[in-house]
Motif scaffolding. Structure first.
Motif, PDB file in Angstrom:
ATOM      1  N   ARG A 222       0.835  -1.197   0.000  1.00 45.96           N
ATOM      2  CA  ARG A 222       0.000   0.000   0.000  1.00 45.96           C
ATOM      3  C   ARG A 222       0.878   1.258   0.000  1.00 45.96           C
ATOM      4  NH1 ARG A 222      -2.790  -3.035   3.992  1.00 45.96           N
ATOM      5  NH2 ARG A 222      -1.952  -1.660   5.638  1.00 45.96           N
TER       6      ARG A 222
ATOM      7  N   ASP B 186       2.152   1.892  -3.469  1.00 47.33           N
ATOM      8  CA  ASP B 186       1.128   2.439  -4.360  1.00 47.33           C
ATOM      9  C   ASP B 186       0.924   3.932  -4.102  1.00 47.33           C
ATOM     10  OD1 ASP B 186       0.748  -0.030  -5.489  1.00 47.33           O
ATOM     11  OD2 ASP B 186      -0.981  -0.552  -4.257  1.00 47.33           O
TER      12      ASP B 186
ATOM     13  N   ASN C 203      -5.035  -5.403 -10.526  1.00 46.75           N
ATOM     14  CA  ASN C 203      -5.445  -4.032 -10.172  1.00 46.75           C
ATOM     15  C   ASN C 203      -6.754  -3.980  -9.379  1.00 46.75           C
ATOM     16  OD1 ASN C 203      -3.184  -2.947 -11.552  1.00 46.75           O
ATOM     17  ND2 ASN C 203      -4.304  -3.138 -13.485  1.00 46.75           N
ATOM     18  N   VAL C 204      -7.199  -5.132  -8.847  1.00 46.18           N
ATOM     19  CA  VAL C 204      -8.366  -5.172  -7.974  1.00 46.18           C
ATOM     20  C   VAL C 204      -7.879  -5.218  -6.528  1.00 46.18           C
ATOM     21  CG1 VAL C 204     -10.348  -6.555  -7.257  1.00 46.18           C
ATOM     22  CG2 VAL C 204      -9.861  -6.251  -9.679  1.00 46.18           C
ATOM     23  N   THR C 205      -8.555  -4.507  -5.631  1.00 43.62           N
ATOM     24  CA  THR C 205      -8.127  -4.408  -4.234  1.00 43.62           C
ATOM     25  C   THR C 205      -8.950  -5.348  -3.354  1.00 43.62           C
ATOM     26  OG1 THR C 205      -7.500  -2.095  -4.567  1.00 43.62           O
ATOM     27  CG2 THR C 205      -7.803  -2.836  -2.293  1.00 43.62           C
TER      28      THR C 205
ATOM     29  N   THR D 206      -3.432  -4.666  -3.429  1.00 44.08           N
ATOM     30  CA  THR D 206      -3.868  -4.573  -4.820  1.00 44.08           C
ATOM     31  C   THR D 206      -3.277  -5.738  -5.589  1.00 44.08           C
ATOM     32  OG1 THR D 206      -3.999  -2.162  -4.700  1.00 44.08           O
ATOM     33  CG2 THR D 206      -3.864  -3.155  -6.895  1.00 44.08           C
TER      34      THR D 206
ATOM     35  N   THR E 233      -1.793  -8.254  -8.335  1.00 42.90           N
ATOM     36  CA  THR E 233      -0.992  -8.212  -9.554  1.00 42.90           C
ATOM     37  C   THR E 233      -1.029  -9.583 -10.211  1.00 42.90           C
ATOM     38  OG1 THR E 233       1.043  -8.879  -8.435  1.00 42.90           O
ATOM     39  CG2 THR E 233       0.556  -6.509  -8.499  1.00 42.90           C
TER      40      THR E 233
ATOM     41  N   VAL F 278     -13.504  -8.445  -2.881  1.00 46.62           N
ATOM     42  CA  VAL F 278     -12.765  -7.331  -3.459  1.00 46.62           C
ATOM     43  C   VAL F 278     -13.678  -6.112  -3.534  1.00 46.62           C
ATOM     44  CG1 VAL F 278     -11.307  -8.867  -4.825  1.00 46.62           C
ATOM     45  CG2 VAL F 278     -13.383  -7.915  -5.847  1.00 46.62           C
TER      46      VAL F 278
END
Length: 437
Positions: free
Chosen positions: A202, A205, A381-383, A402, A404, A426
């Motif tokens: 995090r 990012d 790219n989904v959290t 997130t 990858t 998610v």
């Protein structure tokens, strides 16, 4: 075991090299006093790293290494040289003939480290070649399967998707070369301490977003991202009971231990030459504008912008993930605290960048819903909105991470051995489902 061949026409130099590497049981060392003797050894012996003198009677080191390159292109080559031959050696380095050159008289530690780096570089190159061949073979197998099994495509969609993601992950690793290989250190952190890994991800990012807003160039952005990913690597050596507490609750002794982690992280990375700027950033990420940071009490412009960015991203993540508080109160409290940092802990312009980012992130969060997805539906790219645990109770990935391509492949691989407990949740834009992979 790595095989190292040393070539020098002066016997006392070879004797000195024997002395330097006498106690290194991980190496099998060979010694030759001429290029011809070295070529004879190479004709019947596998050698991982070749260390050659430059000035030799039969031919120069550059000429010798050029001939070796034609016969053994995968061998890593190092040249020993005096100051007078520096220009010629630098040309050899630039032309790709040698991996590194070392000036005589050398420093023993520097020589050992250079040889170790060469061994690691050679291993990485061999591994990349293996992965490339594996990827090509898997792609060929997938293509053949598609041609032969068209009538079974629907039944095997999930299997083919898994294989495709694995191939894409391997291709990504090859394309990023040395830069991507440095992230292996972050994977070790994530495996050892999933909560620390999620926090570091995090922070990276957020730091990248800050760096982009500050106009950093591509190289500095790479340094920034790696520094943010590894900023807490020094905490791996600290007791868990300290890591699990808030710094506000530390005793004096615990606080002294905690303040050593930037220096410990720098110590871990100092042996890797291309981590120089990363190490400096990690060392300074707890230094503050007013001089009340640690470990060296630097202040003002003596601290790099990258260190300020990583430090502020670290503070932001801790504030935005405080336990036992609702989202709205947490956001308001975080903004108030961050505003107080201006020209005290951090430069005022960077604080404004952080506040703008926090406002945008908060607005975006209000438009997101939590969605349960299947293992095959995970997408980059989904959290994650909740922790992912396995059936044995191990924390696989912490909430807030997130996804990858690489960690999706890791989740699927581990789930085959230790299934996921419960669902996978998610965050997604309100009213929309995450795209299928």
């Amino acid at each position: 075991m790595a095989d190292i061949l040393f070539v020098d026409d002066e016997q006392h130099i070879l004797n000195a090299l024997r002395r330097v590497f006498r106690k290194f049981n991980d190496y099998v060392c060979h010694f030759a006093n001429s290029p011809q003797e070295a070529l004879d050894i190479l004709s019947g012996q596998h050698v991982d790293v070749l260390v050659s003198d430059h000035q030799m009677p039969q031919m120069t080191g550059a000429e010798f290494l050029s001939r070796v390159k034609e016969k053994r292109p995968s061998m890593v080559r190092i040249m020993l040289t005096g100051q007078a031959d520096l220009d010629a050696v630098q040309r050899a380095v630039n032309s790709g003939e040698v991996f590194r050159f070392i000036l005589k008289p050398w420093k023993d530690d520097e020589l050992r480290q250079s040889v170790q780096s060469a061994v690691e570089y050679g291993s990485l190159r061999v591994e990349n070649q293996r992965l490339q061949e594996l990827t090509q073979r898997q792609n060929e197998e997938l293509s053949a399967s598609n041609e032969m099994l068209e009538d079974q495509v629907k039944a095997r969609t999930a299997q083919l998707a898994d294989a495709l993601h694995t191939a894409q992950a391997l291709n990504s690793q090859l394309e990023e070369t040395l830069y991507s290989s440095t992230k292996a250190l972050f994977d070790l952190i994530q495996l050892a301490r999933p909560d620390l890994g999620a926090h570091s991800r995090r922070v990276a990012d957020v730091a990248v977003a800050f760096g982009d807003a500050c106009g950093l160039n591509a190289r500095d952005m790479k340094v920034l991202e790696i520094s943010a990913l590894l900023h807490d690597c020094g905490k791996l050596s600290m007791p868990l009971y300290i890591i699990g507490k808030s710094p506000d609750d530390y005793s004096k002794a615990e606080q002294d231990i905690y303040r050593t982690h930037p220096a410990l992280g720098t110590e871990v990375l100092k042996g890797v030459s291309y981590f120089g700027d990363v190490s400096k950033t990690i060392l300074m990420h707890h230094e503050r504008w007013d001089g009340y940071g640690f470990p060296d009490r630097k202040s003002g412009r003596a601290i790099s912008l990258e260190a300020y960015i990583v430090g502020l991203a670290d503070e932001y993540d801790h504030l935005m993930n405080r336990p036992n508080t609702n989202d709205e109160f947490r956001y308001q409290y975080a903004c108030e605290r961050i505003a107080e940092f201006a020209d005290k802990k951090f430069p005022v312009k960077l604080v404004q960048v952080c506040l703008d980012y926090a406002e945008t992130a908060n607005d975006r969060k209000t438009t997101e819903d939590e969605v349960e997805v299947g293992l095959a539906d995970l997408a980059p790219n989904v959290t994650l909105s909740r922790d992912i645990y396995t059936m044995t109770g191990s924390l696989l990935v912490a909430s807030g991470a997130t996804l990858t391509i690489q960690n999706i492949a890791r989740i699927r691989a581990i789930a085959k051995l230790d299934p996921i407990a419960g669902g996978i949740y998610v965050t997604s834009k309100a009213g929309r489902q995450p795209a299928r992979v």
